[in-house]
Design a protein around this motif. Structure first.
Motif, short mmCIF file in Angstrom:
data_model
loop_
_atom_site.label_atom_id
_atom_site.label_comp_id
_atom_site.label_asym_id
_atom_site.label_seq_id
_atom_site.Cartn_x
_atom_site.Cartn_y
_atom_site.Cartn_z
N VAL A 1 0.79 -1.18 0.11
CA VAL A 1 0.09 -0.09 0.15
C VAL A 1 0.74 1.14 0.11
O VAL A 1 0.76 2.27 -0.75
N GLY A 2 2.08 1.31 0.96
CA GLY A 2 2.76 2.41 0.76
C GLY A 2 3.51 2.72 -0.47
O GLY A 2 3.75 3.81 -0.88
N VAL A 3 3.87 1.52 -1.30
CA VAL A 3 4.56 1.77 -2.64
C VAL A 3 3.49 2.31 -3.61
O VAL A 3 3.94 3.03 -4.44
N PHE A 4 2.23 1.85 -3.66
CA PHE A 4 1.35 2.14 -4.30
C PHE A 4 1.39 3.87 -4.21
O PHE A 4 0.98 4.73 -5.06
N VAL A 5 0.78 4.40 -2.75
CA VAL A 5 0.81 5.75 -2.56
C VAL A 5 1.93 6.34 -3.15
O VAL A 5 1.63 7.32 -3.30
N PHE A 6 3.01 6.03 -2.69
CA PHE A 6 4.25 6.73 -3.00
C PHE A 6 4.28 6.95 -4.68
O PHE A 6 4.58 8.08 -5.27
N CYS A 7 3.96 5.92 -5.53
CA CYS A 7 4.16 6.04 -6.88
C CYS A 7 3.00 6.96 -7.50
O CYS A 7 3.20 7.84 -8.17
N VAL A 8 1.65 7.03 -6.84
CA VAL A 8 0.78 7.73 -7.53
C VAL A 8 0.93 9.17 -6.94
O VAL A 8 0.82 10.20 -7.63
N THR A 9 1.58 9.18 -5.54
CA THR A 9 1.67 10.75 -5.13
C THR A 9 2.85 11.35 -6.07
O THR A 9 2.81 12.56 -6.34
N SER A 10 3.96 10.63 -6.25
CA SER A 10 5.17 11.13 -6.91
C SER A 10 4.71 11.56 -8.24
O SER A 10 5.17 12.85 -8.77
N GLY A 11 3.69 10.59 -9.12
CA GLY A 11 3.27 11.03 -10.47
C GLY A 11 2.74 12.21 -10.43
O GLY A 11 2.71 13.17 -11.33
N LEU A 12 1.64 12.41 -9.37
CA LEU A 12 0.88 13.74 -9.45
C LEU A 12 1.59 14.72 -8.91
O LEU A 12 1.60 16.29 -9.50
N ALA A 13 2.90 14.51 -8.13
CA ALA A 13 3.58 15.80 -7.71
C ALA A 13 4.45 16.55 -8.85
O ALA A 13 4.90 17.53 -8.80
N ILE A 14 5.06 15.53 -9.53
CA ILE A 14 5.82 15.78 -10.71
C ILE A 14 5.01 17.00 -11.39
O ILE A 14 5.66 17.97 -11.91
N GLY A 15 3.91 16.87 -11.81
CA GLY A 15 2.94 17.84 -12.38
C GLY A 15 3.50 18.21 -13.71
O GLY A 15 3.86 17.39 -14.62
N ALA A 16 3.76 19.31 -14.04
CA ALA A 16 4.13 19.81 -15.44
C ALA A 16 5.65 20.03 -15.44
O ALA A 16 6.18 20.72 -16.54
N HIS A 17 6.46 19.42 -14.67
CA HIS A 17 7.92 19.66 -14.63
C HIS A 17 8.37 18.79 -16.05
O HIS A 17 8.00 17.88 -16.55
N GLU A 18 9.42 19.53 -16.64
CA GLU A 18 9.99 18.88 -17.75
C GLU A 18 10.95 18.06 -17.47
O GLU A 18 11.02 16.77 -18.24
N ASN A 19 11.69 18.02 -16.44
CA ASN A 19 12.68 17.08 -16.04
C ASN A 19 12.56 16.70 -14.33
O ASN A 19 12.02 17.78 -13.84
N VAL A 20 13.06 15.62 -14.18
CA VAL A 20 13.13 15.33 -12.63
C VAL A 20 14.08 14.38 -12.41
O VAL A 20 14.82 13.90 -13.18
N SER A 21 14.75 14.40 -11.18
CA SER A 21 15.96 13.75 -11.00
C SER A 21 15.55 12.15 -10.85
O SER A 21 14.47 11.66 -10.75
N ALA A 22 16.55 11.43 -11.47
CA ALA A 22 16.69 9.96 -11.46
C ALA A 22 16.18 9.31 -10.15
O ALA A 22 16.20 8.31 -9.96
N PHE A 23 16.41 10.21 -8.91
CA PHE A 23 16.43 9.68 -7.78
C PHE A 23 14.86 9.17 -7.59
O PHE A 23 14.72 7.81 -6.96
N VAL A 24 13.82 9.73 -8.32
CA VAL A 24 12.40 9.20 -7.86
C VAL A 24 12.05 8.02 -8.55
O VAL A 24 11.87 7.10 -7.69
N PRO A 25 12.60 7.63 -9.78
CA PRO A 25 12.24 6.16 -10.28
C PRO A 25 13.28 5.06 -9.62
O PRO A 25 12.80 4.17 -9.64
N CYS A 26 14.52 5.60 -9.38
CA CYS A 26 15.27 4.91 -8.47
C CYS A 26 14.58 4.23 -7.23
O CYS A 26 14.65 2.87 -6.96
N ILE A 27 14.17 5.34 -6.37
CA ILE A 27 13.35 5.08 -5.53
C ILE A 27 12.34 4.02 -5.41
O ILE A 27 11.96 2.93 -4.73
N ALA A 28 11.57 4.09 -6.62
CA ALA A 28 10.26 3.36 -6.92
C ALA A 28 10.66 1.97 -7.27
O ALA A 28 9.96 0.94 -6.78
N MET A 29 11.74 1.81 -7.92
CA MET A 29 12.25 0.55 -8.43
C MET A 29 12.71 -0.37 -7.15
O MET A 29 12.47 -1.48 -6.91
N ILE A 30 13.39 0.56 -6.22
CA ILE A 30 14.06 -0.36 -5.01
C ILE A 30 12.85 -0.63 -4.10
O ILE A 30 12.78 -1.74 -3.74
#
Length: 426
Positions: free
Chosen positions: A118-147
């Motif tokens: 449940v925590g992983v699901f909430v993190f992925c959805v929240t991160s995806g919404l929080a990125i919003g209209a950003h053009e670029n984002v740190s590779a830190f985010v997908p790395c955390i999701a994969m871990i």
């Protein structure tokens, strides 16, 4: 009765009753709920903070959002399918032993794995919404999701292995015995004292008062049919002390309550029926926490089903009898009179009926005894069980064993004269 609310208690009984903390209300259900809430909150916070990190290489935000939503919904869908299949398979397999076997459902890995997912699901959805209209984002985010996803998959694997073990006979028997050992070590810490007050023949300890006296109030169950699972004894001791009262329960955990069932008798001006009901936990099935007879019931059920004509598996019954012998041997040298609970001043405030030695023997052996008459293998194992217990049990606890041992010898000689070996020559 070794002690009362108005006088000094027997020293041993007083020490036993002061261990009422072993009857505290467990918080497993609360921990399960809090674990899921905690993981969801952590996932939410991490999902809001992670997109703000600007360190490291940058990747296209659109691709990251797609990956996050794919991981989030993919993980939660996978977990839903796995849980559905596991519970279906485990429940079906457990029913081949006994329909009352629900150990897998209560395993910590079950709700911990779900909470983490449940925590992983909430993190992925929240991160995806929080990125919003950003053009670029740190590779830190997908790395955390994969871990987090890899950790969730590891938990799923552990869950599947635990489920596989739970459908194996040996593991199920060991799990029941382990839970029983934990319960008995907590409840029966004192060794058996031959000079202690005798017990009644109705399956309850003599240390529990059979009546309170004049002016008592009878509290009855008023709800729908339910199984009494737990009694919050420390709370009731506090209430009884506050009202200077004595509460004598007439039912114990494991009993099915129906409308009008007498729960307890309370001295005049004691706690109200509503207060007493609030200290009880009920459910649809028996629980290990305060029901020391349940392990015997489960093991006897497994043996009975194995000895039924439809199954005809005496080897399984013998394995169940091995565990029954272990549990009875564990209790043979323990003081079982633990049903009275004192306040800090040493006055008896709450009493709960508890099984005595004869009751445990009847629950563990009697039903299986008659079913074993149809199998020489099971009957011989029953004879060995009773003989070993008779050697290890204190003198005052041997009569109930000798009665059943004589029946086994007589039945074996009459039913299987060609293969039955006398105990002296075995």
């Amino acid at each position: 009765m070794p002690g009362s609310a108005d006088g000094p208690a027997h020293p041993g009984a007083r020490e036993r009753r002061r261990r009422g903390a072993t009857y505290r209300r467990p918080t497993n259900a609360l921990r399960r709920d809090l674990a899921q809430l905690f993981c969801a909150v952590v996932g939410l916070l991490l999902g809001l903070v992670a997109p703000l990190v600007t360190l490291g290489p940058q990747v296209a935000a659109g691709r990251v959002v797609s990956v996050l939503f794919t991981i989030g919904f993919g993980v939660i869908s996978l977990v839903s399918i796995i849980y559905s299949m596991l519970f279906l398979v485990v429940q079906f397999s457990s029913t081949t032993f006994t329909p009352r076997l629900g150990l897998f459902r209560d395993e910590p890995i079950v709700w911990r794995a779900f909470a983490f997912t449940v925590g992983v699901f909430v993190f992925c959805v929240t991160s995806g919404l929080a990125i919003g209209a950003h053009e670029n984002v740190s590779a830190f985010v997908p790395c955390i999701a994969m871990i987090l996803t890899l950790i969730a998959l590891g938990l799923m694997r552990s869950l599947q292995m635990r489920a596989f073990n739970s459908i194996q006979l040996g593991h199920s028997l060991t799990a029941i015995a382990t839970r029983a050992h934990h319960v008995y070590d907590n409840l029966y810490a004192r060794p058996y004292a031959p000079g202690a007050p005798p017990t009644h023949g109705d399956g309850t300890s003599a240390g529990q008062p059979s009546h309170i006296g004049a002016g008592r109030t009878v509290v009855r169950w008023e709800g729908p049919p339910a199984v009494l699972q737990r009694i919050d004894v420390p709370t009731l001791v506090g209430l009884a002390r506050e009202h200077d009262a004595v509460i004598a329960f007439r039912v114990a955990p494991g009993v099915t309550l129906s409308a009008g069932t007498t729960l307890a008798e309370v001295t005049a001006d004691g706690p109200t029926g509503a207060a007493l009901h609030a200290a009880l936990t009920t459910g649809v099935e028996r629980s290990f926490d305060q029901d020391p007879e349940l392990p015997f019931r489960l093991l006897a059920d497994i043996a009975l089903r194995a000895l039924s004509p439809a199954v005809n598996d005496p080897a399984t019954a013998v394995e169940a009898l091995d565990r029954l012998e272990d549990l009875l041997t564990r209790l043979a040298g323990r003081d079982l009179d633990i049903g009275g609970f004192d306040d800090p001043a040493g006055r008896l405030r709450v009493s709960v009926p508890v099984p005595d030695w004869d009751r445990y023997v009847r629950t563990a052996i009697d039903d299986v005894l008659f079913a074993a008459a149809g199998s020489p293998m099971a009957l011989r194992r029953m004879r060995d069980l009773l003989s070993a217990l008779a050697e290890r049990a204190p003198e005052r606890r041997r009569a109930v064993l000798y009665d059943r041992l004589q029946w086994v010898e007589r039945t074996g000689n009459e039913t299987y004269p060609l293969v039955w070996t006398p105990a002296e020559a075995a």
